[in-house]
Scaffold this active site. Structure first.
Site, PDB file in Angstrom:
ATOM      1  CB  SER A   6      -0.885  -0.014   1.254  1.00  0.00           C
ATOM      2  OG  SER A   6      -1.471   1.245   1.458  1.00  0.00           O
ATOM      3  CG  HIS A  30      -3.751  -2.989  -0.509  1.00  0.00           C
ATOM      4  ND1 HIS A  30      -4.556  -4.101  -0.408  1.00  0.00           N
ATOM      5  CD2 HIS A  30      -4.316  -2.031   0.262  1.00  0.00           C
ATOM      6  CE1 HIS A  30      -5.567  -3.834   0.418  1.00  0.00           C
ATOM      7  NE2 HIS A  30      -5.439  -2.581   0.830  1.00  0.00           N
ATOM      8  CG  ASP A  32      -5.607   1.319   1.286  1.00  0.00           C
ATOM      9  OD1 ASP A  32      -6.328   0.326   1.453  1.00  0.00           O
ATOM     10  OD2 ASP A  32      -4.441   1.393   1.720  1.00  0.00           O
ATOM     11  CG  MET A  34      -9.477   5.601   2.306  1.00  0.00           C
ATOM     12  SD  MET A  34      -8.281   6.114   3.555  1.00  0.00           S
ATOM     13  CE  MET A  34      -6.976   6.827   2.557  1.00  0.00           C
ATOM     14  CG  HIS A  63      -9.193  -2.043   1.232  1.00  0.00           C
ATOM     15  ND1 HIS A  63      -8.382  -1.806   2.325  1.00  0.00           N
ATOM     16  CD2 HIS A  63     -10.439  -2.254   1.721  1.00  0.00           C
ATOM     17  CE1 HIS A  63      -9.114  -1.857   3.428  1.00  0.00           C
ATOM     18  NE2 HIS A  63     -10.367  -2.119   3.083  1.00  0.00           N
ATOM     19  CG  MET A  65     -11.175   1.286   3.374  1.00  0.00           C
ATOM     20  SD  MET A  65      -9.779   1.871   4.358  1.00  0.00           S
ATOM     21  CE  MET A  65      -8.526   2.002   3.095  1.00  0.00           C
ATOM     22  CG  MET A 135      -9.854  -3.974   7.743  1.00  0.00           C
ATOM     23  SD  MET A 135      -8.590  -3.480   6.543  1.00  0.00           S
ATOM     24  CE  MET A 135      -7.901  -2.003   7.317  1.00  0.00           C
ATOM     25  CG  ASP A 173      -4.744  -3.428   4.968  1.00  0.00           C
ATOM     26  OD1 ASP A 173      -3.705  -2.875   5.366  1.00  0.00           O
ATOM     27  OD2 ASP A 173      -5.554  -2.875   4.207  1.00  0.00           O
TER      28      ASP A 173
END
Length: 212
Positions: A6, A30, A32, A34, A63, A65, A135, A173
């Site tokens: 990440s 990875h 992320d 958000m 991923h 979120m 997580m 993660d």
């Protein structure tokens, strides 16, 4: 042990960090995403991710979120380098609907659970997913300390996988470094996501190989 890296917490610029991960031995980048609602920080939209990784040769583990993850599935399905599209169990009233949406694309289904979420909540979904992302920190911020209580969840997921012949991988993660990786490996993880430990070092490959 597979390793996804990440790039949120790094000593280098975003472009330089991504370039370093692409040139490393990491199995996945990875990503992320958000939205500032499901977690307090916000960063990219699918169009930004598409632009950032249009030329990458690494597979992406995206991923989300976000609230309403179903809104983004179609756009992500237009990218050809996403292997896993992961959303949070806690982010949708009917997670099976999101799973089915992803299942009808060329992407694999990932289901993430927060540190407080019990494995028992997701048992009915385990036969429908390709990855469970445990997580081991609270989502949305890099650099947090590993929460050891999640080790029991990893062991439970491993046992459920073996006894039911499920095919998901167990990914972990948060707070992953050369010490905590040993704990998650012993508990049954197949893959880890590491951010600060890799991206705040001068030698990405050395850190990735330590995690392996």
């Amino acid at each position: 042990m597979k390793v996804g890296v990440s790039f949120i917490n790094s000593d280098y610029s975003l472009e330089e960090t991504i370039k370093r991960i692409e040139e490393s031995s990491a199995d996945y980048i990875h990503v992320d995403m958000m939205d500032g609602i499901f977690v307090e920080n916000s960063n990219f939209l699918p169009k930004d991710i598409k632009k950032m990784f249009k030329d990458t040769n690494k597979k992406l583990d995206v991923h989300m979120m976000v609230t309403s993850p179903n809104k983004y599935v179609k756009e992500f399905s237009k990218m050809n380098n996403i292997e896993y599209l992961t959303f949070h169990y806690e982010s949708h009233r009917k997670p099976i609907d999101v799973i089915n949406m992803i299942r009808h694309t060329n992407m694999k289904v990932g289901l993430a659970i927060n540190p407080e979420t019990k494995v028992s909540h997701i048992i009915p979904l385990l036969n429908h997913v390709d990855q469970v992302l445990v997580m081991s920190v609270h989502p949305g911020k890099g650099g947090q300390k590993f929460i050891e209580d999640v080790l029991y969840k990893i062991e439970t997921l491993r046992d459920l996988k073996e006894s039911n012949n499920y095919h998901y991988i167990i990914n972990v993660d948060g707070g992953i470094n050369d010490e905590t990786v040993k704990l998650v490996k012993d508990a049954g993880a197949d893959m880890v996501v590491s951010g600060s430990y890799v991206c705040k070092s001068s030698d990405y490959n050395e850190r990735i190989e330590k995690l392996r």
